[in-house]
Design an enzyme around this catalytic site. Structure first.
Site, short mmCIF file in Angstrom:
data_model
loop_
_atom_site.label_atom_id
_atom_site.label_comp_id
_atom_site.label_asym_id
_atom_site.label_seq_id
_atom_site.Cartn_x
_atom_site.Cartn_y
_atom_site.Cartn_z
N SER A 28 0.81 -1.23 0.00
CA SER A 28 0.00 0.00 0.00
C SER A 28 0.84 1.27 0.00
O SER A 28 1.60 1.52 0.94
CB SER A 28 -0.88 0.05 1.25
N HIS A 59 -2.49 0.58 -5.19
CA HIS A 59 -1.92 -0.66 -5.74
C HIS A 59 -2.06 -0.59 -7.26
O HIS A 59 -3.12 -0.90 -7.81
CB HIS A 59 -2.65 -1.88 -5.19
N HIS A 81 -5.24 -8.91 -2.28
CA HIS A 81 -5.44 -9.28 -0.87
C HIS A 81 -6.52 -10.36 -0.75
O HIS A 81 -7.44 -10.42 -1.56
CB HIS A 81 -5.90 -8.06 -0.06
N TYR A 83 -8.83 -10.31 1.36
CA TYR A 83 -10.13 -9.69 1.62
C TYR A 83 -10.85 -9.24 0.36
O TYR A 83 -12.04 -8.92 0.38
CB TYR A 83 -10.01 -8.52 2.62
N GLU A 84 -10.12 -9.22 -0.77
CA GLU A 84 -10.78 -8.89 -2.03
C GLU A 84 -11.48 -10.13 -2.61
O GLU A 84 -12.11 -10.04 -3.66
CB GLU A 84 -9.76 -8.37 -3.04
N ALA A 111 1.97 -1.91 4.57
CA ALA A 111 1.60 -0.86 5.52
C ALA A 111 0.93 -1.56 6.69
O ALA A 111 0.22 -2.54 6.51
CB ALA A 111 0.62 0.09 4.87
N MET A 215 -2.87 -6.71 6.74
CA MET A 215 -3.79 -7.63 6.06
C MET A 215 -3.14 -8.36 4.89
O MET A 215 -3.81 -8.74 3.93
CB MET A 215 -5.01 -6.85 5.54
N SER A 216 -1.84 -8.53 4.95
CA SER A 216 -1.17 -9.15 3.79
C SER A 216 0.07 -9.91 4.25
O SER A 216 0.21 -10.27 5.42
CB SER A 216 -0.77 -8.06 2.80
N ASN A 239 -0.19 4.12 11.16
CA ASN A 239 -1.04 4.66 12.23
C ASN A 239 -0.68 3.89 13.49
O ASN A 239 -0.29 2.72 13.40
CB ASN A 239 -2.53 4.47 11.90
N HIS A 251 -7.80 4.88 4.93
CA HIS A 251 -6.84 4.47 3.90
C HIS A 251 -5.97 5.64 3.44
O HIS A 251 -4.82 5.47 3.08
CB HIS A 251 -7.61 3.83 2.74
N1 HPA Z 1 -4.84 -2.42 10.86
C1 HPA Z 1 -4.76 -3.30 9.84
N2 HPA Z 1 -4.11 -3.04 8.71
C2 HPA Z 1 -3.53 -1.84 8.57
C3 HPA Z 1 -3.59 -0.87 9.61
C4 HPA Z 1 -4.29 -1.18 10.82
O1 HPA Z 1 -4.40 -0.39 11.78
N3 HPA Z 1 -2.90 0.22 9.16
C5 HPA Z 1 -2.44 -0.08 7.92
N4 HPA Z 1 -2.81 -1.33 7.56
#
Ligand code: HPA
Length: 278
Positions: A28, A59, A81, A83-84, A111, A215-216, A239, A251
């Protein structure tokens, strides 16, 4: 004919004579790192047989072949991903294709949300362990993937020592110091997503020993380890989750911080290429 052989043959026929030594997955917001590659060819994922597309912004969905410094590399600008809706088998086809093409090192970036409160947004962390919270969704069509993961869960070191290879972790830390910054190490917890975590989940993940959450990456690194290919994985904290002083994560924030982090990550990867692939 396996799907990865099909994809690799297609790539070879469109970029004859090019043999990549390093595979790079840019997650990301990190795709601009591909601009540092002297391109030989680039392909859109949708043109490569079997390749999954990513529909997530940040992406680009391009596979780039070229030279990063002197190293022949194959780089994915964005990833698909789970989740897609992609299966593990589909989402990891690009990694298996890169292995089929001959890479001897996989570099992965993503990320993530910082759970370790010492981390700051924009910081890059080296993943040295993971917690696979994507567990329930292994592809039943790929028993080998199930087998490797099952054995690692039981603590038997079957090839899993190759995941987050200690040699490459040390090399990356040294290169960072030479460039004037230091890298922390951390445990990456992978969820299915696509939702960010609740405060309760962040708290629970911290207790489980996670330093960051995303998530990856985990399906890719398991597949690389299955094939004995060492992985070096960078996680950019976009974050920091403070369960007791909650903020909203979106995002855009993730993309902004990952773009800032590229200014460290790109010189670092370039340096590793010069030092180990010249
Ligand atoms: N959680 C899950 N995936 C992420 C986050 C998060 O806080 N930040 C960037 N990708």
């Amino acid at each position: 004919m396996t799907a990865e052989r099909d994809a690799a043959d297609w790539i070879r026929s469109h970029a004859p004579g090019f043999t990549p030594r390093v595979g790079i997955i840019l997650g990301s917001g990190l795709g601009a790192a591909a601009q540092s590659i002297a391109q030989v060819s680039s392909f859109r994922y949708q043109d490569i047989p079997g390749f999954p597309r990513s529909y997530v912004s940040g992406h680009a969905g391009q596979l780039i072949l070229g030279h990063l410094q002197s190293a022949p590399v194959i780089a994915m600008q964005g990833r698909a991903h789970l989740y897609e809706g992609w299966s593990v088998e589909q989402a990891t086809l690009p990694v298996r294709t890169m292995i089929e093409l001959g890479i001897s090192l996989l570099i992965v970036s993503n990320a993530s949300g910082g759970i370790n409160l010492r981390f700051r947004s924009g910081q890059t962390v080296l993943i040295d362990h993971h917690l696979n919270w994507m567990n329930g969704i292994r592809s039943p069509r790929n028993p080998a993937l199930v087998a490797v993961e099952a054995r690692s869960v039981m603590g038997v070191p079957v090839r899993t020592s190759c995941i987050y290879d200690p040699l490459w972790l040390g090399r990356a830390e040294k290169a960072a110091i030479e460039l004037g910054f230091s890298l922390s190490r951390g445990t990456y917890l992978a969820t299915l997503g696509p939702n960010y975590e609740t405060r309760a989940e962040y708290r629970a993940f911290a207790r489980m020993g996670a330093d960051m959450v995303g998530m990856s990456t985990v399906p890719e690194t398991i597949v690389a380890s299955q094939h004995g290919i060492p992985t070096l994985a960078f996680s950019v904290i976009t974050n920091v989750a403070r369960p007791d002083a909650p903020t909203r994560t979106d995002h855009h924030e993730v993309l902004e911080w990952s773009q800032i982090a590229q200014s460290q990550l790109v010189p670092l990867i370039e340096r590793l290429m010069v030092q180990y692939f010249s």
